[in-house]
Design an enzyme around this catalytic site. Sequence first.
Site, PDB file in Angstrom:
ATOM      1  N   CYS A 236       0.543  -1.387   0.277  1.00 51.42           N
ATOM      2  CA  CYS A 236       0.203   0.003   0.090  1.00 51.42           C
ATOM      3  C   CYS A 236       0.795   1.599  -0.490  1.00 51.42           C
ATOM      4  O   CYS A 236       1.421   1.448   1.093  1.00 51.42           O
ATOM      5  CB  CYS A 236      -0.733  -0.031   0.710  1.00 51.42           C
ATOM      6  SG  CYS A 236      -1.890   1.477   1.290  1.00 51.42           S
ATOM      7  N   CYS A 239      -0.591   4.289   1.514  1.00 50.04           N
ATOM      8  CA  CYS A 239      -0.686   4.336   3.052  1.00 50.04           C
ATOM      9  C   CYS A 239       0.872   4.365   4.237  1.00 50.04           C
ATOM     10  O   CYS A 239       1.053   4.892   5.358  1.00 50.04           O
ATOM     11  CB  CYS A 239      -0.853   2.268   3.712  1.00 50.04           C
ATOM     12  SG  CYS A 239      -2.543   1.301   3.056  1.00 50.04           S
ATOM     13  N   ASP A 240       2.021   3.987   3.229  1.00 48.28           N
ATOM     14  CA  ASP A 240       3.531   3.866   4.219  1.00 48.28           C
ATOM     15  C   ASP A 240       4.017   4.415   2.948  1.00 48.28           C
ATOM     16  O   ASP A 240       5.227   4.682   3.588  1.00 48.28           O
ATOM     17  CB  ASP A 240       3.615   2.407   4.022  1.00 48.28           C
ATOM     18  CG  ASP A 240       2.924   1.565   4.504  1.00 48.28           C
ATOM     19  OD1 ASP A 240       1.986   1.491   5.594  1.00 48.28           O
ATOM     20  OD2 ASP A 240       2.405   0.081   4.337  1.00 48.28           O
TER      21      ASP A 240
END
Length: 432
Positions: A236, A239-240
């Site tokens: 992701c 996300c990261d």
Amino acid sequence: MLRNACKLCTSSPSCVLGIYKQGAGSGHRPTTQLNTCLTLCCVLALVHRRFGVVDLICLRSCRAICIVCSLSSSQEPFKIRFSQALRSAAAMALEALSAKVVIIGSGPAAHTAAIYCARAELQPIVFEGWLANGIAAGGQLTTTTDVENFPGFPDGIMGAELCNRFREQSLRFGTRIYTETVNKVDLSKRPFKVWTDEKEVTAQTVIVATGAVAKRLPFKGSDEETGFWNKGISACAVCDGAAPIFRNKPIAVIGGGDSAMEEAVFLTKYGSQVFIIHRRDEFRASKIMRQRALEHPKIKVLWDSVVIEAYGNERGLLGGVKVQNVKTQEVTDLPLAGLFFAIGHEPATKFLDGQLALDSAGYVVTGPDSTATNVPGVFAAGDVQDSKWRQAITAAGSGGRLRGGGGTAGRGECNRPTSSVHCVTDICCSSV
């Protein structure tokens, strides 16, 4: 062990141990079938002991398994009698429950729905799963470390801790949570039926919030235990990707679809250079997405290539990967700080067995601006029906759209659902 687990029924003529002892006392040797029964009962006892219900479940199971002995005079093959006994044991061992609302899932969508339903006094049951899809209860969030884009946590929060807080809030309002995996449902009529290995539940409403699992590639160094998953390898980018370990460092994305192009472009904000590693000599992404990626000055494409190994650096984080050209078989070293899988997601819908309408990728189809499925009384929330956003906050939002008629459901007042807020189970408009 078996004698202790089933000591309440060993004196019964219908119990396999009773028959065994009677045979031994009269000088008869136990049959092969009888020994098989004993072995199977032991296995059942071991399995059920894990759940702390050995006495009750094994008592029922052993009695059911003894059907094999009662059928011993039958002309049917032993294999058939054995199967019959297994089915009988399973049926007798299931605990029967009923609920207004059953929620299948354990992530932000499931628990948000549970919180709203519980506050509306609908007394929901949540089946959070036991390593469902190979992931702990809580879903994909449990596989992440710092979550920095969920509101309310300015310093970030660990994914597993965030999931635990979801769970605690659900419990606070009276949600019943079972750590069991739903393996079968019957959505053909109301009340619906939901099965786990331990329970059979009837429900007026079913909310499917089982999520979707990011597809990963199994090469050396890509796993959690001995590899670099969450130590530079992720699935992701949104996300990261902004994590400090990726700032001004080389990053790679594996994939060739729209998601891969989108994530590669997104990562150019943080990485010094972004590589797209693709096993073919052309992308399957849409024309506009291909163009954006190919024209970006910070993106370089490695065509006809696959990753065969990931290795670490002196800090124990991802240090790079070994890339093999599938045509020439040449292996090259590619230093990286981050590697992102963008090869799609697999929604957890197999257990539905085709009873809900799914799209071509396997996601549950819901109505426009809605969580309602094609089956009245069955709803879907979170990543299991969202192939676009796939974020914890959007999953929670979709779960929040499932609420019990504004808090009056089940109390005789009718609040019909709007286009975006659903009176789950239509309880407020029914005689339930």
